[in-house]
Motif scaffolding. Structure first.
Motif, PDB file in Angstrom:
ATOM      1  N   ASP A   1    -124.425 -56.791 -44.539  1.00  0.00           N
ATOM      2  CA  ASP A   1    -123.173 -56.063 -44.783  1.00  0.00           C
ATOM      3  C   ASP A   1    -122.839 -56.020 -46.268  1.00  0.00           C
ATOM      4  O   ASP A   1    -122.349 -55.009 -46.774  1.00  0.00           O
ATOM      5  CB  ASP A   1    -122.020 -56.703 -44.005  1.00  0.00           C
ATOM      6  CG  ASP A   1    -122.199 -56.577 -42.498  1.00  0.00           C
ATOM      7  OD1 ASP A   1    -122.947 -55.672 -42.060  1.00  0.00           O
ATOM      8  OD2 ASP A   1    -121.593 -57.382 -41.755  1.00  0.00           O
TER       9      ASP A   1
ATOM     10  N   LYS B   1    -112.122 -49.059 -46.964  1.00  0.00           N
ATOM     11  CA  LYS B   1    -111.420 -48.834 -45.696  1.00  0.00           C
ATOM     12  C   LYS B   1    -112.276 -49.300 -44.516  1.00  0.00           C
ATOM     13  O   LYS B   1    -111.764 -49.785 -43.514  1.00  0.00           O
ATOM     14  CB  LYS B   1    -111.095 -47.346 -45.538  1.00  0.00           C
ATOM     15  CG  LYS B   1    -110.188 -47.046 -44.363  1.00  0.00           C
ATOM     16  CD  LYS B   1    -109.966 -45.563 -44.194  1.00  0.00           C
ATOM     17  CE  LYS B   1    -109.187 -45.004 -45.355  1.00  0.00           C
ATOM     18  NZ  LYS B   1    -108.892 -43.565 -45.228  1.00  0.00           N
ATOM     19  N   GLY B   2    -113.582 -49.183 -44.628  1.00  0.00           N
ATOM     20  CA  GLY B   2    -114.479 -49.569 -43.545  1.00  0.00           C
ATOM     21  C   GLY B   2    -114.955 -51.001 -43.623  1.00  0.00           C
ATOM     22  O   GLY B   2    -115.817 -51.413 -42.838  1.00  0.00           O
TER      23      GLY B   2
ATOM     24  N   ARG C   1    -112.090 -45.401 -50.186  1.00  0.00           N
ATOM     25  CA  ARG C   1    -112.757 -44.836 -49.015  1.00  0.00           C
ATOM     26  C   ARG C   1    -113.806 -45.810 -48.475  1.00  0.00           C
ATOM     27  O   ARG C   1    -113.917 -46.003 -47.260  1.00  0.00           O
ATOM     28  CB  ARG C   1    -113.414 -43.502 -49.387  1.00  0.00           C
ATOM     29  CG  ARG C   1    -113.831 -42.687 -48.188  1.00  0.00           C
ATOM     30  CD  ARG C   1    -114.375 -41.316 -48.558  1.00  0.00           C
ATOM     31  NE  ARG C   1    -113.476 -40.579 -49.427  1.00  0.00           N
ATOM     32  CZ  ARG C   1    -113.846 -40.025 -50.593  1.00  0.00           C
ATOM     33  NH1 ARG C   1    -115.082 -40.104 -51.004  1.00  0.00           N
ATOM     34  NH2 ARG C   1    -112.979 -39.365 -51.330  1.00  0.00           N
TER      35      ARG C   1
END
Length: 179
Positions: free
Chosen positions: A35, A96-97, A93
């Motif tokens: 990740d 946000k995830g 952006r």
């Protein structure tokens, strides 16, 4: 040796901060290595780099820089997101995830911003759009001024033409004296 290593890390951090127009401080919770690699990849697409810094290294560097107002944000595990250009919209952006990384604040173009300030900054139009809007507004004003200035002489010319036409229709008996 530890002091030498810390000195090298401080020097690298100073160079990074000096070369960056955007420095964002984020709270970092543990993530899987895949990740982290994905996060770095998506941010690097927009020329935003992830810097893992120790608070013991960052605090002395920040205390002696223009970013000293960011010091209260360095309480727990933090990462820095740095970019040579302000890329707040792209950074938000991507973040946000990623719930493990929380934006705390940033310094963009020598202005310290909270999370809300960064979000507001990201909503601003780009410099090119703002310049285009300014040019359009200024040219509209000058064209309106020009038409207003031309309206008087055009109206006077139309009145004089109408007066001359009426004089010709009546036979010219009431023509004004020459001169």
């Amino acid at each position: 040796q530890e002091d030498g290593y810390a000195r090298v890390l401080r020097g690298q951090l100073e160079d990074t901060l000096r070369a960056s127009r955007m420095v964002a401080v984020c709270h970092y919770n543990s993530m899987a290595d895949e990740d982290v690699a994905t996060l770095r990849h998506f941010l690097r697409r927009h020329d935003i780099h992830v810097k893992f810094v120790l608070n013991e290294v960052a605090r002395p560097v920040l205390a002696q820089s223009k970013l000293r107002n960011l010091l209260p944000l360095f309480v727990c595990r933090n990462i820095l997101l740095v970019s040579p250009e302000p890329r707040a919209r792209e950074m938000l952006r991507v973040l946000k995830g990623v719930p493990q990384v929380n934006l705390l604040g940033a310094c963009i173009d020598d202005t310290i911003l909270s999370r809300q300030g960064v979000e507001n900054f990201a909503r601003l139009p780009s410099l090119e759009v703002s310049q285009g809007q300014t040019v359009a507004a200024l040219s509209l004003l000058s064209s309106q001024t020009s038409s207003l200035l031309q309206r008087g002489p055009a109206h006077l010319t139309a009145l004089l033409d109408e007066h001359i036409r009426r004089l010709r229709d009546t036979g010219g008996a009431t023509e004004p004296p020459p001169g």
